[in-house]
Design a protein around this motif. Structure first.
Motif, mmCIF file in Angstrom:
data_model
loop_
_atom_site.group_PDB
_atom_site.id
_atom_site.type_symbol
_atom_site.label_atom_id
_atom_site.label_comp_id
_atom_site.label_asym_id
_atom_site.label_seq_id
_atom_site.Cartn_x
_atom_site.Cartn_y
_atom_site.Cartn_z
ATOM 1 N N LEU A 184 0.817 -1.219 0.000
ATOM 2 C CA LEU A 184 0.000 0.000 0.000
ATOM 3 C C LEU A 184 0.850 1.268 0.000
ATOM 4 C CD1 LEU A 184 -2.774 -1.013 2.578
ATOM 5 C CD2 LEU A 184 -2.809 -1.198 0.093
ATOM 6 N N LYS A 185 2.176 1.109 -0.078
ATOM 7 C CA LYS A 185 3.107 2.230 -0.095
ATOM 8 C C LYS A 185 2.974 3.094 1.163
ATOM 9 C CE LYS A 185 3.371 2.490 -5.125
ATOM 10 N NZ LYS A 185 4.692 1.873 -5.169
ATOM 11 N N LEU A 186 2.858 2.441 2.299
ATOM 12 C CA LEU A 186 2.721 3.152 3.569
ATOM 13 C C LEU A 186 3.930 2.956 4.484
ATOM 14 C CD1 LEU A 186 -1.018 2.385 4.436
ATOM 15 C CD2 LEU A 186 -0.082 4.438 3.391
ATOM 16 N N LEU A 187 4.954 2.244 4.005
ATOM 17 C CA LEU A 187 6.099 1.961 4.862
ATOM 18 C C LEU A 187 6.784 3.225 5.354
ATOM 19 C CD1 LEU A 187 7.986 -1.100 3.331
ATOM 20 C CD2 LEU A 187 6.902 -0.944 5.550
ATOM 21 N N THR A 188 6.886 4.230 4.495
ATOM 22 C CA THR A 188 7.627 5.431 4.852
ATOM 23 C C THR A 188 6.725 6.547 5.368
ATOM 24 O OG1 THR A 188 7.525 6.149 2.537
ATOM 25 C CG2 THR A 188 9.481 4.935 3.229
ATOM 26 N N THR A 189 5.452 6.245 5.618
ATOM 27 C CA THR A 189 4.554 7.239 6.192
ATOM 28 C C THR A 189 4.590 7.153 7.715
ATOM 29 O OG1 THR A 189 2.649 5.739 6.169
ATOM 30 C CG2 THR A 189 3.042 7.054 4.182
ATOM 31 N N ASP A 190 4.028 8.169 8.373
ATOM 32 C CA ASP A 190 3.962 8.148 9.835
ATOM 33 C C ASP A 190 3.174 6.934 10.326
ATOM 34 O OD1 ASP A 190 5.430 10.436 10.082
ATOM 35 O OD2 ASP A 190 3.691 11.760 10.055
ATOM 36 N N VAL A 191 2.053 6.651 9.644
ATOM 37 C CA VAL A 191 1.221 5.506 10.029
ATOM 38 C C VAL A 191 2.009 4.207 9.908
ATOM 39 C CG1 VAL A 191 -0.789 4.138 9.368
ATOM 40 C CG2 VAL A 191 -0.968 6.611 9.472
ATOM 41 N N GLY A 192 2.718 4.049 8.808
ATOM 42 C CA GLY A 192 3.496 2.830 8.603
ATOM 43 C C GLY A 192 4.598 2.658 9.617
ATOM 44 N N GLN A 193 5.306 3.733 9.932
ATOM 45 C CA GLN A 193 6.393 3.652 10.902
ATOM 46 C C GLN A 193 5.879 3.283 12.292
ATOM 47 O OE1 GLN A 193 9.843 4.124 10.387
ATOM 48 N NE2 GLN A 193 9.155 3.827 8.300
ATOM 49 N N ILE A 194 4.771 3.907 12.709
ATOM 50 C CA ILE A 194 4.204 3.590 14.026
ATOM 51 C C ILE A 194 3.716 2.149 14.055
ATOM 52 C CG2 ILE A 194 2.319 4.130 15.620
ATOM 53 C CD1 ILE A 194 2.521 7.043 14.710
ATOM 54 N N ALA A 195 3.027 1.728 12.985
ATOM 55 C CA ALA A 195 2.485 0.367 12.936
ATOM 56 C C ALA A 195 3.597 -0.668 12.987
ATOM 57 C CB ALA A 195 1.637 0.183 11.674
ATOM 58 N N MET A 196 4.689 -0.451 12.243
ATOM 59 C CA MET A 196 5.775 -1.430 12.221
ATOM 60 C C MET A 196 6.475 -1.502 13.573
ATOM 61 S SD MET A 196 5.786 -3.086 9.515
ATOM 62 C CE MET A 196 7.257 -3.956 9.984
ATOM 63 N N SER A 197 6.713 -0.358 14.202
ATOM 64 C CA SER A 197 7.368 -0.363 15.507
ATOM 65 C C SER A 197 6.492 -1.055 16.550
ATOM 66 C CB SER A 197 7.676 1.074 15.943
ATOM 67 O OG SER A 197 8.561 1.686 15.041
ATOM 68 N N ALA A 198 5.191 -0.737 16.536
ATOM 69 C CA ALA A 198 4.273 -1.354 17.493
ATOM 70 C C ALA A 198 4.161 -2.852 17.253
ATOM 71 C CB ALA A 198 2.895 -0.693 17.396
ATOM 72 N N ALA A 199 4.122 -3.268 15.983
ATOM 73 C CA ALA A 199 4.005 -4.693 15.659
ATOM 74 C C ALA A 199 5.248 -5.459 16.088
ATOM 75 C CB ALA A 199 3.774 -4.871 14.161
ATOM 76 N N ALA A 200 6.418 -4.836 15.960
ATOM 77 C CA ALA A 200 7.651 -5.505 16.392
ATOM 78 C C ALA A 200 7.637 -5.747 17.906
ATOM 79 C CB ALA A 200 8.861 -4.668 15.990
ATOM 80 N N VAL A 201 7.225 -4.735 18.664
ATOM 81 C CA VAL A 201 7.111 -4.906 20.118
ATOM 82 C C VAL A 201 6.064 -5.968 20.434
ATOM 83 C CG1 VAL A 201 6.496 -3.755 22.270
ATOM 84 C CG2 VAL A 201 7.841 -2.533 20.555
ATOM 85 N N ASN A 202 4.954 -5.927 19.720
ATOM 86 C CA ASN A 202 3.874 -6.891 19.922
ATOM 87 C C ASN A 202 4.342 -8.311 19.655
ATOM 88 O OD1 ASN A 202 1.433 -8.510 19.266
ATOM 89 N ND2 ASN A 202 0.367 -6.570 19.569
#
Length: 800
Positions: A184-202
């Motif tokens: 979805l080309k969201l990796l470099t967006t604020d939403v993507g960055q927050i989601a990836m960091s949260a998912a890694a902790v999760n």
């Protein structure tokens, strides 16, 4: 899997290989040929389903889970002849062993992708969202477990059942989420960055909770047993932390950049992974934990971790991992969900899973002042399930914590929550396109005020392109009197089906810059180091960026980046590279179609660079530059743009410019009248070109610029003139020249994106060591891409 092993132990053990059908043996009665048939069937079916689900933008894990269910008792497994032939009970031990071995190495790869250092840098927002995304679903899952325990899961231990259900509902699949965000080309967006960091902790928290659930489920003897398992597991982790990082740092130092990794180190690593799996299985946790811990602890710096991924993942994720989904599918019987109560419980589990994740994430996001649209998007992204969900469910099923009905309900919940993620995110989150700056006026190099700043977007595929790119930037600097040169270097990275594509996440931040630690000198920052060194030495503003895209829409990232950075020209690498014998060899044909689409949709001028080693294989310093640039001028917009670029290069003290103006002879002019070229259009074009060329004829004393006019009578004479200047370092030509001389080029082009002249200069019949830059000028009033059928080059090139 314990039940499968019990069934297999009651059957006659299978021999490994048969004597062949000609001696009366049925290959399906033997372990090896039967395993081959099972693997081929699984791979073919899952790939077909992945292809069918691609238009729905679904990750491959959905196709693999659905494929496993279709092969199991829910669909094809209802046919007893099929089950007894393809998946007989005595073969399931072999199948489960292969599946778990593949899963063990896959989770080792997942551990390699999780960087503990990046988790330490996780922002407060991501950490708060991760905590909310785990705690509320876990509590709700524990609550649902009471309903399930009293209805369809009577007789199981309450404590481990509660923990298993809580973990199953609170998991976020880090690898699957990375794939969805990249698509979805969201990796470099604020939403993507927050989601990836949260998912890694999760992800890490989910494994800790799962370890607790396994310990609780295995305490059949005494409470002290659970304590011993926990202490032993903690001891294993402490021992691994003390031993693994130093050993693998030593290995990484012995694997220099650019050199092949020693096979002994790879084999030793895989043996360590298996040994760790044996240790954790012996402790009573699970073999997967050992592999996961080793993957996390291996240092991510240097080429060694990347080499491990390259060597292991294709076989594991492409061949063995789908077997795990089939192994799960063979245990999933949707038919067990029957009756109002069962379907009601399914709806309850799905609703609870979605409500806990979405509402928990939404509330915390709003408290953190994240916009409502982005908060809702984060909620659905954090609701993504995947492989880890199935691992949890399978462990619960094997330890008889989950019965057939509860297992089927949870599997369907995982499919549903993951399936809805992409469509809902597309519908809910529509990031506003960045408004085009009002001062984005200079979309071409040709302009009224040549002293304005020149902005260039240079694209490259690999580090091999960097020396030529830097030498081209050096040549484009212009004089000190101008407002300067601004360069954006865009690294084009393909989003492939490979799991290691998730590693790209660590190379992109919200501003598109690669991650770069100045204290480290790994392969990931070589690009940045090279450009940073050039910037400091030459005082040219240059910023490296990264685009992570699938090939079919990579052009969108290029055009969007050019528009946001207000570039005047995009420089693209040609899809062929030069071999040692001087011929051009296709790198990947997909890059050609990327270039074609950029030519069609670009918001500015475009140049395609055919690299034949411009300036050599390394950066040439400014004082050592000594190059000759030749511009072949026929007429028209593209040729004027090419000459404007060549004129800027000529301002460099080490570059001399040769301008060859092709003039039509009387014979050509008479022939052109028959081809319906009106005198009015021809005179208008000649007038514009004459005015443009006048400035280059005024300065005969300028030794850096040499202007020549050549009258030609045919395409053959054009080729002969061009051959005279084949000794130069760089040709700069227009993509679609205009005028009567250009119309003499009458043969279909092999590479329409280069136009007739560019195709001539890259033809195997034209011998030159000069690089070629083919330029197309931006023109908003006309189509940027002409039909390949109208692009012509002379037949006389094929000379004997």
């Amino acid at each position: 899997m314990a039940s499968n092993a019990t069934q297999a132990s009651c059957s006659t053990p299978m021999k490994v290989t048969s004597n062949g059908i000609f001696q009366g043996d049925n290959p399906l009665d033997y372990a090896l040929p039967l395993a081959i048939i099972q693997i081929v069937l699984v791979v073919v079916l899952t790939r077909i389903l992945a292809f069918l689900l691609r238009p729905l933008r679904q990750p491959r894990v959905i196709a693999e889970i659905v494929g496993g269910i279709l092969l199991g008792p829910s669909a094809l497994g209802r046919n007893k002849n099929y089950v007894n032939s393809i998946f007989p009970s005595r073969s399931l031990v072999v199948l489960d062993t292969l599946a778990n071995l593949g899963l063990l190495f896959f989770l080792f790869l997942v551990g390699l992708e999780l960087d503990l250092k990046s988790l330490q840098r996780t922002g407060k927002k991501a950490l708060a969202i991760a905590v909310a995304g785990i705690s509320l679903p876990f509590v709700l899952g524990a609550g649902v477990s009471f309903f399930l325990h009293k209805t369809i899961s009577e007789g199981v231990k309450a404590a481990p059942f509660l923990v298993f259900m809580g973990v199953a509902l609170s998991i976020t699949a880090f690898p699957v989420l990375a794939r969805i965000l990249a698509e979805l080309k969201l990796l470099t967006t604020d939403v993507g960055q927050i989601a990836m960091s949260a998912a890694a902790v999760n992800d890490v928290a989910a494994w800790i909770l799962l370890a607790l659930a396994i310990v609780l489920s295995g305490s059949e003897h005494s409470p002290l047993t659970s304590l011993w398992v926990l202490l032993s597991g903690a001891g294993f982790i402490i021992f691994s932390i003390a031993i693994i990082p130093p050993v693998f740092k030593w290995i990484a130092h012995r694997c220099p950049q650019g050199e092949p990794v020693n096979e002994m180190y790879v084999c030793a690593t895989l043996a360590v992974v298996l040994a760790a799996g044996f240790c954790t299985d012996s402790i009573g946790i699970h073999a997967l934990f050992g592999a996961f811990v080793i993957g996390i602890l291996i240092p991510k710096e240097g080429p060694f971790s990347g080499a491990l991924v390259e060597k292991v993942e294709d076989l594991v994720s492409g061949l063995f991992l789908p077997l795990y989904f089939v192994s799960s599918g063979l245990k999933t019987n949707v038919a067990t969900i029957r009756g109002t109560q069962s379907w009601g419980l399914l709806v309850l589990v799905i609703f609870t899973a979605c409500f806990g994740k979405i509402v928990g994430t939404l509330v915390v996001s709003l408290l953190l002042r994240i916009p409502v649209q982005e908060a809702i998007t984060l909620g659905f992204l954090m609701n993504t399930k995947g492989l880890v969900e199935l691992v949890v469910l399978n462990i619960g099923k094997d330890r008889k914590i989950l019965n057939d009905q509860t297992f089927a309900i949870c599997v369907l919940m995982a499919i549903f929550t993951t399936f809805i993620t992409t469509p809902i995110v597309i519908a809910v989150y529509k990031p506003a396109k960045q408004a085009i700056s009002a001062d984005y006026k200079h979309r071409t190099i040709e302009r009224e005020d040549p002293d304005t700043q020149l902005r260039i977007l240079v694209c490259f595929h690999s580090t091999l392109n960097i020396p030529t790119i830097i030498n081209l930037i050096e040549a484009s600097r212009g004089t000190e009197k101008r407002q300067g040169l601004c360069v954006y270097a865009l690294h084009l990275m393909e989003l492939s089906e490979r799991t290691s594509a998730i590693l790209m996440v660590h190379k992109a931040r919200k501003n598109g810059l690669p991650f770069w630690n100045k204290l480290q000198q790994s392969d990931d920052n070589q690009v940045v180091v090279a450009f940073e060194a050039f910037r400091q030495l030459n005082r040219v503003f240059i910023r490296p960026m990264t685009a992570i895209s699938a090939m079919h829409d990579m052009y969108e990232d290029i055009c969007t980046s050019a528009e946001r950075k207000r570039a005047a020209i995009i420089i693209l690498p040609f899809h062929k590279h030069q071999r040692l014998d001087g011929t051009l060899e296709t790198t990947r044909n997909e890059f050609r179609w990327v270039n074609m689409r950029v030519l069609e949709h670009a918001p500015c001028s475009v140049g395609i660079l055919v690299d034949r080693g411009l300036g050599g294989s390394s950066h040439v310093s400014a004082i050592n530059v000594s190059s000759t640039v030749t511009v072949l001028f026929f007429g028209g917009h593209d040729d004027r743009e090419a000459l404007s670029y060549g004129a800027r290069m000529a301002e460099h003290p080490g570059i001399s410019l040769i301008i060859i103006h092709f003039v039509a002879s009387n014979d050509i002019m008479r022939r052109m009248v028959k081809i319906d070229i009106t005198a009015e259009s021809s005179n208008s074009l000649n007038s514009t070109d004459t005015t443009f060329l006048a400035s280059f004829k005024k300065n005969p004393d300028d030794s850096s610029v040499k202007f020549e006019e050549r009258e030609v009578n045919s395409a053959k004479e054009i080729v002969e003139v061009v051959r005279e200047f084949s000794w130069c370092n760089l040709f700069v030509v227009g993509r679609m020249p205009e005028g009567p001389v250009a119309a003499a080029l009458t043969e279909k082009a092999e590479c329409p994106e280069l136009g007739p002249v560019g195709s001539l200069l890259t033809s195997h019949d034209f011998s030159t060591s000069a690089s070629v830059l083919v330029v197309q000028q931006y023109n908003s009033s006309t189509s940027q891409l002409t039909s390949s059928s109208t692009t012509k080059i002379p037949r006389t090139w094929c000379l004997t």
